[in-house]
Scaffold this motif. Structure first.
Motif, PDB file in Angstrom:
ATOM      1  N   ALA A 238       1.640  -1.524   0.289  1.00  0.00           N
ATOM      2  CA  ALA A 238      -0.373   0.315   0.251  1.00  0.00           C
ATOM      3  C   ALA A 238       1.000   1.617  -0.183  1.00  0.00           C
ATOM      4  O   ALA A 238       0.420   2.242  -0.933  1.00  0.00           O
ATOM      5  CB  ALA A 238      -0.723  -0.406   1.878  1.00  0.00           C
ATOM      6  N   GLY A 239       1.799   1.522   0.767  1.00  0.00           N
ATOM      7  CA  GLY A 239       2.732   2.309   0.933  1.00  0.00           C
ATOM      8  C   GLY A 239       3.293   2.721  -0.266  1.00  0.00           C
ATOM      9  O   GLY A 239       3.838   3.553  -1.444  1.00  0.00           O
ATOM     10  N   PHE A 240       3.850   1.313  -1.391  1.00  0.00           N
ATOM     11  CA  PHE A 240       4.310   1.191  -2.471  1.00  0.00           C
ATOM     12  C   PHE A 240       3.575   2.335  -3.429  1.00  0.00           C
ATOM     13  O   PHE A 240       3.172   3.251  -4.833  1.00  0.00           O
ATOM     14  CB  PHE A 240       5.292  -0.214  -3.132  1.00  0.00           C
ATOM     15  CG  PHE A 240       5.120  -0.837  -2.749  1.00  0.00           C
ATOM     16  CD1 PHE A 240       7.356   0.175  -1.904  1.00  0.00           C
ATOM     17  CD2 PHE A 240       6.197  -1.716  -2.612  1.00  0.00           C
ATOM     18  CE1 PHE A 240       8.674  -0.024  -1.427  1.00  0.00           C
ATOM     19  CE2 PHE A 240       7.647  -2.133  -1.949  1.00  0.00           C
ATOM     20  CZ  PHE A 240       8.086  -1.239  -1.789  1.00  0.00           C
ATOM     21  N   VAL A 245       1.214  10.015  -3.380  1.00  0.00           N
ATOM     22  CA  VAL A 245       0.336  10.919  -2.335  1.00  0.00           C
ATOM     23  C   VAL A 245       0.947  11.402  -1.404  1.00  0.00           C
ATOM     24  O   VAL A 245       0.973  11.994  -0.666  1.00  0.00           O
ATOM     25  CB  VAL A 245      -0.806   9.969  -2.529  1.00  0.00           C
ATOM     26  CG1 VAL A 245      -1.662  11.128  -1.347  1.00  0.00           C
ATOM     27  CG2 VAL A 245      -1.633   9.735  -3.534  1.00  0.00           C
ATOM     28  N   LEU A 246       1.433   9.672  -0.628  1.00  0.00           N
ATOM     29  CA  LEU A 246       2.808  10.385   1.117  1.00  0.00           C
ATOM     30  C   LEU A 246       3.871  11.564   0.897  1.00  0.00           C
ATOM     31  O   LEU A 246       4.311  11.899   1.881  1.00  0.00           O
ATOM     32  CB  LEU A 246       2.537   8.801   1.387  1.00  0.00           C
ATOM     33  CG  LEU A 246       1.564   8.103   1.687  1.00  0.00           C
ATOM     34  CD1 LEU A 246       1.583   6.682   2.254  1.00  0.00           C
ATOM     35  CD2 LEU A 246       0.465   9.084   2.944  1.00  0.00           C
ATOM     36  N   HIS A 247       4.749  11.090  -0.502  1.00  0.00           N
ATOM     37  CA  HIS A 247       5.696  11.897  -0.769  1.00  0.00           C
ATOM     38  C   HIS A 247       6.982  10.889   0.138  1.00  0.00           C
ATOM     39  O   HIS A 247       7.533  12.121   0.792  1.00  0.00           O
ATOM     40  CB  HIS A 247       5.718  13.268  -0.347  1.00  0.00           C
ATOM     41  CG  HIS A 247       4.259  14.373  -0.945  1.00  0.00           C
ATOM     42  ND1 HIS A 247       4.591  14.511  -2.536  1.00  0.00           N
ATOM     43  CD2 HIS A 247       3.029  14.638  -0.540  1.00  0.00           C
ATOM     44  CE1 HIS A 247       3.880  15.624  -2.764  1.00  0.00           C
ATOM     45  NE2 HIS A 247       2.463  15.219  -2.025  1.00  0.00           N
ATOM     46  N   VAL A 248       6.342   9.860   0.235  1.00  0.00           N
ATOM     47  CA  VAL A 248       7.232   8.594   0.637  1.00  0.00           C
ATOM     48  C   VAL A 248       8.594   8.042  -0.310  1.00  0.00           C
ATOM     49  O   VAL A 248       7.389   7.599  -0.324  1.00  0.00           O
ATOM     50  CB  VAL A 248       7.469   8.127   1.993  1.00  0.00           C
ATOM     51  CG1 VAL A 248       7.420   7.626   2.735  1.00  0.00           C
ATOM     52  CG2 VAL A 248       6.062   9.141   2.439  1.00  0.00           C
ATOM     53  N   GLU A 249       9.761   7.884  -0.850  1.00  0.00           N
ATOM     54  CA  GLU A 249       9.456   7.637  -1.471  1.00  0.00           C
ATOM     55  C   GLU A 249      10.074   5.764  -0.859  1.00  0.00           C
ATOM     56  O   GLU A 249       9.359   5.704   0.351  1.00  0.00           O
ATOM     57  CB  GLU A 249      11.914   7.564  -1.488  1.00  0.00           C
ATOM     58  CG  GLU A 249      12.287   9.357  -1.884  1.00  0.00           C
ATOM     59  CD  GLU A 249      11.934   8.877  -3.473  1.00  0.00           C
ATOM     60  OE1 GLU A 249      11.590   8.377  -3.754  1.00  0.00           O
ATOM     61  OE2 GLU A 249      11.358  10.660  -3.866  1.00  0.00           O
ATOM     62  N   PRO A 250       9.402   5.063  -1.916  1.00  0.00           N
ATOM     63  CA  PRO A 250       9.325   3.398  -1.933  1.00  0.00           C
ATOM     64  C   PRO A 250      11.156   3.050  -1.226  1.00  0.00           C
ATOM     65  O   PRO A 250       9.889   2.091  -0.387  1.00  0.00           O
ATOM     66  CB  PRO A 250       9.954   3.144  -3.635  1.00  0.00           C
ATOM     67  CG  PRO A 250       9.915   4.427  -4.308  1.00  0.00           C
ATOM     68  CD  PRO A 250       9.673   5.042  -3.500  1.00  0.00           C
ATOM     69  N   SER A 251      12.178   3.943  -1.078  1.00  0.00           N
ATOM     70  CA  SER A 251      12.629   2.611  -0.049  1.00  0.00           C
ATOM     71  C   SER A 251      12.677   3.231   1.293  1.00  0.00           C
ATOM     72  O   SER A 251      13.162   2.563   1.998  1.00  0.00           O
ATOM     73  CB  SER A 251      14.248   3.633  -0.349  1.00  0.00           C
ATOM     74  OG  SER A 251      14.210   5.147  -0.596  1.00  0.00           O
ATOM     75  N   ILE A 252      12.451   4.222   1.290  1.00  0.00           N
ATOM     76  CA  ILE A 252      11.635   4.437   3.139  1.00  0.00           C
ATOM     77  C   ILE A 252      10.879   3.543   3.771  1.00  0.00           C
ATOM     78  O   ILE A 252      10.547   2.832   4.500  1.00  0.00           O
ATOM     79  CB  ILE A 252      11.476   5.751   3.264  1.00  0.00           C
ATOM     80  CG1 ILE A 252      12.373   6.821   2.540  1.00  0.00           C
ATOM     81  CG2 ILE A 252      10.818   5.816   4.629  1.00  0.00           C
ATOM     82  CD1 ILE A 252      14.187   6.911   3.330  1.00  0.00           C
ATOM     83  N   VAL A 253      10.041   3.596   2.616  1.00  0.00           N
ATOM     84  CA  VAL A 253       8.552   2.156   2.648  1.00  0.00           C
ATOM     85  C   VAL A 253       9.185   0.759   3.298  1.00  0.00           C
ATOM     86  O   VAL A 253       8.580   0.671   4.545  1.00  0.00           O
ATOM     87  CB  VAL A 253       7.256   2.701   1.341  1.00  0.00           C
ATOM     88  CG1 VAL A 253       6.186   1.760   1.698  1.00  0.00           C
ATOM     89  CG2 VAL A 253       7.231   3.668   1.511  1.00  0.00           C
ATOM     90  N   ALA A 254      10.520   0.525   1.782  1.00  0.00           N
ATOM     91  CA  ALA A 254      10.657  -1.276   2.336  1.00  0.00           C
ATOM     92  C   ALA A 254      11.845  -1.184   3.897  1.00  0.00           C
ATOM     93  O   ALA A 254      11.571  -1.911   4.659  1.00  0.00           O
ATOM     94  CB  ALA A 254      11.785  -0.977   0.712  1.00  0.00           C
ATOM     95  N   LEU A 255      11.910  -0.146   4.298  1.00  0.00           N
ATOM     96  CA  LEU A 255      13.166   0.036   5.729  1.00  0.00           C
ATOM     97  C   LEU A 255      12.554   0.054   6.412  1.00  0.00           C
ATOM     98  O   LEU A 255      12.575  -0.443   7.136  1.00  0.00           O
ATOM     99  CB  LEU A 255      13.993   1.324   5.600  1.00  0.00           C
ATOM    100  CG  LEU A 255      15.409   1.292   4.570  1.00  0.00           C
ATOM    101  CD1 LEU A 255      15.785   2.540   4.617  1.00  0.00           C
ATOM    102  CD2 LEU A 255      16.267   0.195   4.723  1.00  0.00           C
ATOM    103  N   VAL A 256      11.093   0.815   6.377  1.00  0.00           N
ATOM    104  CA  VAL A 256      10.427   1.472   7.760  1.00  0.00           C
ATOM    105  C   VAL A 256       9.435  -0.168   8.145  1.00  0.00           C
ATOM    106  O   VAL A 256       9.281  -1.088   8.368  1.00  0.00           O
ATOM    107  CB  VAL A 256       9.166   2.290   7.108  1.00  0.00           C
ATOM    108  CG1 VAL A 256       8.048   1.562   8.466  1.00  0.00           C
ATOM    109  CG2 VAL A 256       9.877   3.585   7.378  1.00  0.00           C
ATOM    110  N   GLY A 257       8.858  -0.716   6.967  1.00  0.00           N
ATOM    111  CA  GLY A 257       8.483  -2.049   6.659  1.00  0.00           C
ATOM    112  C   GLY A 257       9.934  -2.935   7.268  1.00  0.00           C
ATOM    113  O   GLY A 257       8.846  -4.488   7.701  1.00  0.00           O
TER     114      GLY A 257
END
Length: 428
Positions: A238-240, A245-257
């Motif tokens: 969902a983050g990807f 919209v969230l203005h968050v890079e996919p790399s940050i999404v992956a690291l937080v995940g």
């Protein structure tokens, strides 16, 4: 002479990678070191520059997803999916290949092709081991399918993220303009695989009875752990999908995940880090430094400016040049840094277009060429390098030319189809 030296170092390094006369990680590290010592890279800026340095978004996206996949592997889900796929295919090689390619191509537009390969490749290795099939043809077919399928959306392939940001194109824009030709190309590719991999698809498995007797449910070793992992994975996906919209890079999404998954599963960090493909990450770092030398010395920019001067105001020729030029150059220079470098040049071409429709046609031609170039060689796209790393680690090594001899054929086919599509849709 500086651009000539930079190009010479790159060509020599690429020769050793292509011929496999030396370990590819050693080659890129030595080449990156030589370029740095000779002053061909931007120095310390190679760690910080968005256009002339290491793409940390790619590195950290890979790291985060490797950690996530490493934890999910502990649940037994890959064995479950492998047994299920083997039973559904009933040991028929082509049916199994088509199933795996369809799964990969459908997932790639929404997970991105690198993440999809990280999830599907381990399943492929297990199912091929069960059926006593060589895993290499299936892994190669999946990577080719992922690079085609990923072209359909904004987040499916890293070059699209770069192009979308530069051109102001939305997720829906990519769906409307890219998805139709991606679907057509994928169908043609599925038919082509019957010929490309005909030697590997001759014999049905003699071990299907053994596989049919297996109970896939028993492969799930920890249902509670699996439920927690799938919950976190769903949030990551969902983050990807919502990253723009969230203005968050996919790399940050992956690291937080990855961090959240370690917390909720209470996984042993040392065990998890052992699942990370560190040589693959180091290879990417070295490759980005090598390409930064070509960018910093103006090699790629010179090629782009020459192309702009050549096409002039002939926008049909411009679209054709962008499509075929990107397909060729992106295959050798890695399509991510290539796209980042060429995007400003394309933007200049678009600004001079007589109308918005023609300008957008140039962006779509550029995107199709950059995306489909990912199949050109074994190092042309992130998904290719990741898949080769997994293959080597699991005892099914794929050589540079073993991959490339299939990739070149698919790249030529897909680029020709994309060219016809661009001409018919935007210039006829």
């Amino acid at each position: 002479m500086t651009p000539v030296v930079a190009l010479a170092v790159f060509v020599v390094a690429f020769f050793f990678i292509a011929t496999e006369k030396a370990d590819k990680v050693k080659v890129v590290l030595i080449a990156a070191g030589v370029m740095t010592v000779l002053g061909l890279t931007p120095g310390a800026e190679v760690f910080f520059s968005e256009h002339e340095g290491i793409d940390w978004n790619v590195i950290f996206l890979l790291l985060g997803m490797m950690i996530i996949v490493g934890i999910i592997k502990q649940t037994g889900i890959f064995d479950f999916l492998a047994i299920w796929a083997a039973k559904k295919s009933r040991g028929r090689p082509y049916r199994l290949m088509v199933m795996l390619m369809v799964i990969t191509a459908v997932a790639s537009p929404f997970l991105d092709n690198v993440t999809t390969i990280m999830l599907v490749a381990p399943v492929t290795v297990v199912v091929c081991n069960r059926l006593r099939f060589p895993a290499q043809p299936y892994l190669i077919a999946e990577v080719l399918a992922s690079n085609i399928g990923g072209a359909a959306t904004l987040i499916g392939d890293p070059p699209n993220i770069i192009i979308g940001s530069r051109a102001g194109l939305s997720f829906n824009d990519f769906l409307v303009h890219m998805a139709p030709i991606v679907v057509i190309t994928f169908i043609a590719f599925v038919a082509l695989t019957r010929v490309l991999f005909r030697k590997a698809l001759r014999n049905e498995s003699a071990h299907i009875d053994e596989v049919m007797a297996l109970q896939e449910r028993r492969a799930i070793t920890d249902p509670a752990l699996l439920a927690r992992c799938l919950g976190v994975l769903a949030l990551v996906v969902a983050g990807f999908a919502l990253h723009s919209v969230l203005h968050v890079e996919p790399s940050i999404v992956a690291l937080v995940g990855a961090g959240v998954m370690i917390l909720v599963t209470r996984a042993d960090v040392n065990d998890v880090m052992g699942e990370v493909e560190w040589p693959t990450l180091v290879f990417f770092g070295g490759l980005f430094v090598m390409v930064s030398g070509l960018v910093h010395t103006g090699v790629i920019e010179s090629i782009g400016e020459w192309a702009v001067e050549t096409v002039g105001n002939d926008y049909v020729t411009a679209a054709t040049g962008l499509l075929f030029g990107s397909a060729v150059l992106g295959a050798f220079f890695d399509n991510i840094p290539y796209t980042a470098t060429m995007a400003p040049i394309v933007e200049g071409l678009v600004e001079g277009a007589p109308d918005p429709g023609t300008g957008q046609a140039l962006w779509w031609a550029f995107a199709l060429g950059a995306d489909f170039s990912g199949n050109g060689t074994a190092v042309a796209a992130s998904a290719n390098v990741v898949a080769l790393g997994i293959a080597a680690r699991t005892g099914h090594p794929i050589s540079f030319w073993q991959f490339t001899r299939y990739g070149i054929v698919v790249t030529v086919l897909s680029t020709l189809m994309a060219w016809a599509y661009v001409l018919l849709r935007y210039f006829t």
